[in-house]
Motif scaffolding. Structure first.
Motif, PDB file in Angstrom:
ATOM      1  N   SER A  95       0.831  -1.193   0.000  1.00  0.00           N
ATOM      2  CA  SER A  95       0.000   0.000   0.000  1.00  0.00           C
ATOM      3  C   SER A  95       0.868   1.246   0.000  1.00  0.00           C
ATOM      4  O   SER A  95       2.036   1.222   0.369  1.00  0.00           O
ATOM      5  N   THR A  96       0.229   2.345  -0.379  1.00  0.00           N
ATOM      6  CA  THR A  96       0.940   3.616  -0.455  1.00  0.00           C
ATOM      7  C   THR A  96       1.059   4.278   0.907  1.00  0.00           C
ATOM      8  O   THR A  96       1.998   4.996   1.177  1.00  0.00           O
ATOM      9  N   GLY A  97       0.065   4.054   1.748  1.00  0.00           N
ATOM     10  CA  GLY A  97       0.081   4.779   3.010  1.00  0.00           C
ATOM     11  C   GLY A  97      -0.838   4.167   4.012  1.00  0.00           C
ATOM     12  O   GLY A  97      -1.087   2.971   4.002  1.00  0.00           O
ATOM     13  N   GLN A  98      -1.405   4.994   4.870  1.00  0.00           N
ATOM     14  CA  GLN A  98      -2.154   4.484   6.006  1.00  0.00           C
ATOM     15  C   GLN A  98      -3.458   3.844   5.576  1.00  0.00           C
ATOM     16  O   GLN A  98      -4.458   4.492   5.350  1.00  0.00           O
ATOM     17  N   GLY A  99      -3.434   2.521   5.517  1.00  0.00           N
ATOM     18  CA  GLY A  99      -4.656   1.752   5.331  1.00  0.00           C
ATOM     19  C   GLY A  99      -5.138   1.625   3.906  1.00  0.00           C
ATOM     20  O   GLY A  99      -5.310   0.529   3.410  1.00  0.00           O
ATOM     21  N   TYR A 100      -5.364   2.725   3.229  1.00  0.00           N
ATOM     22  CA  TYR A 100      -6.056   2.599   1.962  1.00  0.00           C
ATOM     23  C   TYR A 100      -5.134   2.123   0.860  1.00  0.00           C
ATOM     24  O   TYR A 100      -3.926   2.165   0.974  1.00  0.00           O
ATOM     25  N   GLY A 101      -5.758   1.643  -0.230  1.00  0.00           N
ATOM     26  CA  GLY A 101      -4.995   1.281  -1.405  1.00  0.00           C
ATOM     27  C   GLY A 101      -4.196   0.006  -1.275  1.00  0.00           C
ATOM     28  O   GLY A 101      -3.135  -0.108  -1.849  1.00  0.00           O
ATOM     29  N   TYR A 102      -4.680  -0.981  -0.497  1.00  0.00           N
ATOM     30  CA  TYR A 102      -4.003  -2.278  -0.455  1.00  0.00           C
ATOM     31  C   TYR A 102      -4.153  -2.950  -1.814  1.00  0.00           C
ATOM     32  O   TYR A 102      -5.260  -3.086  -2.333  1.00  0.00           O
ATOM     33  N   THR A 103      -3.043  -3.420  -2.357  1.00  0.00           N
ATOM     34  CA  THR A 103      -3.041  -4.248  -3.558  1.00  0.00           C
ATOM     35  C   THR A 103      -2.504  -5.617  -3.161  1.00  0.00           C
ATOM     36  O   THR A 103      -1.398  -5.704  -2.606  1.00  0.00           O
ATOM     37  N   PHE A 104      -3.295  -6.648  -3.423  1.00  0.00           N
ATOM     38  CA  PHE A 104      -2.902  -8.004  -3.047  1.00  0.00           C
ATOM     39  C   PHE A 104      -2.340  -8.762  -4.246  1.00  0.00           C
ATOM     40  O   PHE A 104      -2.768  -8.569  -5.392  1.00  0.00           O
ATOM     41  N   GLY A 105      -1.402  -9.660  -3.960  1.00  0.00           N
ATOM     42  CA  GLY A 105      -0.975 -10.629  -4.956  1.00  0.00           C
ATOM     43  C   GLY A 105      -1.987 -11.762  -5.036  1.00  0.00           C
ATOM     44  O   GLY A 105      -2.971 -11.788  -4.297  1.00  0.00           O
ATOM     45  N   SER A 106      -1.742 -12.703  -5.933  1.00  0.00           N
ATOM     46  CA  SER A 106      -2.669 -13.824  -6.123  1.00  0.00           C
ATOM     47  C   SER A 106      -2.456 -14.939  -5.109  1.00  0.00           C
ATOM     48  O   SER A 106      -3.263 -15.868  -5.049  1.00  0.00           O
ATOM     49  N   GLY A 107      -1.397 -14.853  -4.319  1.00  0.00           N
ATOM     50  CA  GLY A 107      -1.199 -15.797  -3.239  1.00  0.00           C
ATOM     51  C   GLY A 107      -0.325 -16.987  -3.600  1.00  0.00           C
ATOM     52  O   GLY A 107      -0.121 -17.311  -4.771  1.00  0.00           O
TER      53      GLY A 107
END
Lengths: 116, 112
Positions: free
Chosen positions: B94-106
């Motif tokens: 993520s870029t910063g506090q909390g928002y904008g999480y990008t997940f991988g496919s695992g």
């Protein structure tokens, strides 16, 4: 106080129905509430998010309703389709916190099945 | 295209083996996270990092370790795999506090 409680755990609706997933939080400092959608074999992806200065946000068929006084928010999926079948996670955090307090707190997830 | 990559996607390994799950992102995000997700769906935070040379343990106790030597790379290592480590491991940034999480496919790990 850091928990986000999500319900129901699973949900089955017919195509065209309007599934509703609910989340509740206790920390009044939370000010950012995203929803994530996860398909099997994939990681969660950001679906829609809301800040507490608005009571509703729509993006396509997805709507977040937010009730600040009740500390609750919910996801509605209008005209649901079989392709919406996925696991949905609500989350919350404070944009003003640093360190670990700024991490997203996730609900436990809701598995949605939309029957044809 | 900016993205987050996890390798391998699937891994079956014997008990006692050392393994490293790879996670790389091309978005220049400072914050990175590792989650463990069991079939019961719930996401458990096991490690996170706020930048190079920063690593912290998450809410769920884990025998794994992580390192952050480069901004884009956040590998997770199990020194001695056990059947109890069988799970899906998800990496996020993520870029910063909390928002904008990008997940991988695992990575789906099975220890036999």
């Amino acid at each position: 106080q850091q928990q986000v409680k999500q319900s129901p755990q699973s949900l089955i609706v017919q195509k065209g129905g309007i599934p509703i997933i609910n989340c509740a939080y206790e920390n009044t400092a939370f000010d950012y509430f995203p929803w994530y959608q996860q398909f099997p074999g994939k990681g969660p992806a950001l679906l829609i998010a809301i800040r507490p200065d608005v009571s509703e946000k729509k993006e396509g068929r997805f709507t977040i309703s937010f009730n600040k006084s009740a500390k609750q928010f919910s996801l509605h999926i209008m005209d649901s389709q079989p392709g919406d079948s996925a696991t949905y996670f609500c989350a919350a955090t404070s944009m003003n916190y640093g360190g670990s307090q700024g991490n997203l707190i996730f609900g436990k997830g809701t598995k949605l099945s939309v029957k044809p | 295209e900016a993205d987050i990559y996890q390798t391998p996607r699937y891994l079956v390994i014997g008990t006692g083996k050392k393994i490293t799950l790879e996670c790389s992102q091309t978005m220049g995000h400072d914050k990175m996270y590792w989650y463990q997700q069991d079939p019961g769906m719930e996401l458990h935070l096991i490690h996170y990092s706020y930048g190079v040379n920063s690593t912290e343990k998450g809410d769920l106790s884990s025998e794994s370790t992580v390192s952050r030597i480069r901004t884009e790379h956040f590998p997770l290592t199990l020194e001695s795999a056990r059947p109890s480590h069988t799970s899906q491991y998800l990496c996020a940034s993520s870029t910063g506090q909390g928002y904008g999480y990008t997940f991988g496919s695992g990575t789906r790990l099975t220890v036999v």
